[in-house]
Design a protein around this motif. Structure first.
Motif, PDB file in Angstrom:
ATOM      1  N   GLY A   8      24.362 119.171  31.783  1.00 47.64           N
ATOM      2  CA  GLY A   8      24.703 119.298  30.373  1.00 47.64           C
ATOM      3  C   GLY A   8      23.532 118.850  29.518  1.00 47.64           C
ATOM      4  N   LEU A   9      23.792 117.934  28.604  1.00 47.34           N
ATOM      5  CA  LEU A   9      22.743 117.447  27.711  1.00 47.34           C
ATOM      6  C   LEU A   9      21.932 116.309  28.317  1.00 47.34           C
ATOM      7  N   HIS A  10      22.401 115.754  29.414  1.00 45.71           N
ATOM      8  CA  HIS A  10      21.756 114.585  30.014  1.00 45.71           C
ATOM      9  C   HIS A  10      20.678 115.019  30.993  1.00 45.71           C
TER      10      HIS A  10
END
Length: 97
Positions: free
Chosen positions: A66-68
């Motif tokens: 995801g965004l990580h």
């Protein structure tokens, strides 16, 4: 170092299984272990004679979820060449009669 802390686990991959035919076995080892310690640990744990040890550092890879963002761990790999006639049954599995 204790033999069980030097050898962490065997590496199971297509390439490592292809090397078994040549008498070479692949292990994940402690980062600070050197070739002599690895050879003594294999001889102590499995009761075989080691002809040679090759080591390499496996670098970490960038990973995303995801965004990580992050990185996988770096680790040390050892390819152990056994003396002719020696085998490690752990990799071979159960033989049929």
């Amino acid at each position: 170092m204790d033999a069980r802390t030097v050898i962490i686990r065997p590496v199971v991959s297509e390439k490592s299984y292809a090397l078994i035919g040549e008498g070479k076995y692949t292990f994940r080892v402690a980062d600070r272990a050197h070739k002599t310690q690895i050879a003594h640990a294999i001889e102590e744990i499995f009761g075989v004679k080691v002809a040679g040890v090759r080591t390499s550092k496996v670098r970490s890879k960038p990973k995303r979820r995801g965004l990580h963002q992050g990185r996988s761990r770096a680790w040390k790999k050892a390819i152990v060449q056994l003396a002719p006639g020696d085998r490690i049954e752990l990799f071979e599995g159960a033989e049929t009669a």
